[in-house]
Design a protein around this motif. Structure first.
Motif, short mmCIF file in Angstrom:
data_model
loop_
_atom_site.label_atom_id
_atom_site.label_comp_id
_atom_site.label_asym_id
_atom_site.label_seq_id
_atom_site.Cartn_x
_atom_site.Cartn_y
_atom_site.Cartn_z
N UNK A 21 0.85 -1.19 0.00
CA UNK A 21 0.00 0.00 0.00
C UNK A 21 0.89 1.24 0.00
N UNK A 22 0.32 2.35 -0.38
CA UNK A 22 1.07 3.61 -0.42
C UNK A 22 1.70 3.87 0.95
N UNK A 23 2.95 4.26 0.92
CA UNK A 23 3.69 4.53 2.15
C UNK A 23 4.52 3.38 2.65
N UNK A 24 4.28 2.18 2.16
CA UNK A 24 5.09 1.04 2.58
C UNK A 24 6.53 1.20 2.12
N UNK A 25 7.44 0.60 2.88
CA UNK A 25 8.86 0.61 2.53
C UNK A 25 9.29 -0.84 2.31
N UNK A 26 9.79 -1.12 1.11
CA UNK A 26 10.23 -2.46 0.74
C UNK A 26 11.76 -2.48 0.73
N UNK A 27 12.35 -3.36 1.53
CA UNK A 27 13.80 -3.52 1.59
C UNK A 27 14.13 -4.97 1.26
N UNK A 28 15.14 -5.15 0.43
CA UNK A 28 15.53 -6.51 0.07
C UNK A 28 16.99 -6.54 -0.30
N UNK A 29 17.56 -7.73 -0.29
CA UNK A 29 18.97 -7.84 -0.62
C UNK A 29 19.39 -9.28 -0.77
N UNK A 30 20.60 -9.44 -1.30
CA UNK A 30 21.24 -10.74 -1.47
C UNK A 30 22.66 -10.62 -0.95
N UNK A 31 23.12 -11.63 -0.28
CA UNK A 31 24.44 -11.64 0.34
C UNK A 31 25.53 -11.20 -0.65
N UNK A 32 26.30 -10.17 -0.27
CA UNK A 32 27.41 -9.69 -1.07
C UNK A 32 27.04 -8.88 -2.28
N UNK A 33 25.74 -8.60 -2.46
CA UNK A 33 25.31 -7.95 -3.69
C UNK A 33 24.55 -6.66 -3.44
N UNK A 34 24.48 -6.22 -2.19
CA UNK A 34 23.84 -4.95 -1.90
C UNK A 34 22.37 -5.08 -1.58
#
Length: 283
Positions: A260-273
């Motif tokens: 929904x609007x305003x959500x913050x999505x964070x994701x990553x992969x080891x060693x790749x940022x």
């Protein structure tokens, strides 16, 4: 070393960094694109940086864009983690499931994700992305396929599930090709530093809460197998982007609310940022 593009959309500066110093690649190339990759550009750039032949670049305050210029193709592999296939209501596939996204979905890893008008079922999908470095056609085996991969990056295969599933008439791309639906980056990490892409922790968070936590070793079809099989169906060109599938823990599972609007999505992969995207409505 890792490769990145810095600056506003459409005028990004190609660069290479060792994590401490960033060098400007414009003496070698106008962009990190297919022709640059096909001409062994990553190795040449690393050698030039090590030899002191490139000017230093101060990245302070510069937007981080997608680490490759707009690809001519974004090829995606669906249901490539067994647990995700099951949470989607399907058994793990016996062959690669292939669909496409429009190349203009690719944006930077910190750019906003724009909700389509009226959407209530927009979903996140953290994925290991492979970037083709040299043309691949009718490859004989997975063993030779990895040599055609220039490097890897973190991708978010954002998906609008109503359009993908209820309104698709069998073709997923309707729910996959909205603008901003493929944040990518922050870096392109050369294959020599990543190997075959297995054994990397992969994760996502929404508003700080864990959604996905897995390993790329759980891919049903690994990167080399994917590239091999794709080359039997199509010619893969330098700069083509391949999203290799997402682990379980998406909104489609029914365990979590959609974005929904305003959500913050964070994701990553080891060693790749890592990515950090704010969700907001498309104007």
């Amino acid at each position: 070393m890792h490769f990145l593009r810095l600056g506003e959309p459409g005028v990004e500066i190609p660069a290479v960094s060792d994590g401490t110093t960033t060098w400007d690649l414009r003496p070698l190339t106008a962009d990190i694109d297919g022709p640059f990759l096909a001409a062994d550009g990553l190795a040449r750039a690393e050698a030039a940086a090590a030899a002191g032949e490139l000017p230093e670049l101060d990245p302070t305050g510069l937007r981080i864009g997608a680490p490759i210029a707009r690809p001519q193709a974004v090829i995606c592999i669906g249901m490539n983690y067994a647990a995700h296939a099951r949470e989607s209501g399907s058994e793990p596939p016996s062959d690669i499931v292939v669909f496409y996204k429009h190349p203009n979905t690719v944006v930077g890893p910190y750019d906003d994700i724009l909700l389509p008008p009226g959407s209530t079922t927009t979903d996140w999908e953290v994925e290991l992305a492979a970037v083709i470095g040299t043309r691949a056609r009718y490859l004989d085996s997975p063993e030779e396929a990895l040599a055609h991969v220039a490097g890897f990056a973190v991708a978010n295969d954002v998906s609008e599930r109503e359009y993908q599933l209820q309104r698709s008439l069998g073709q997923w791309s309707k729910g996959k090709s909205f603008e901003t639906f493929n944040p990518l980056g922050p870096w392109l990490v050369p294959t020599a530093q990543v190997g075959d892409g297995s054994g990397l922790s992969i994760r996502s968070r929404v508003n700080g809460e864990r959604r996905q936590e897995s390993s790329t070793s759980d891919l049903i079809f690994g990167v080399a197998e994917i590239v091999h099989r794709l080359s039997r169906f199509m010619v893969l060109e330098p700069g083509d982007l391949i999203n290799t599938g997402t682990p379980e823990g998406v909104g489609l599972s029914g365990r979590f609310p959609y974005l929904a609007a305003g959500d913050i999505v964070e994701l990553g992969i080891e060693g790749m940022g890592e990515h950090r995207s704010v969700v907001r409505p498309a104007s």
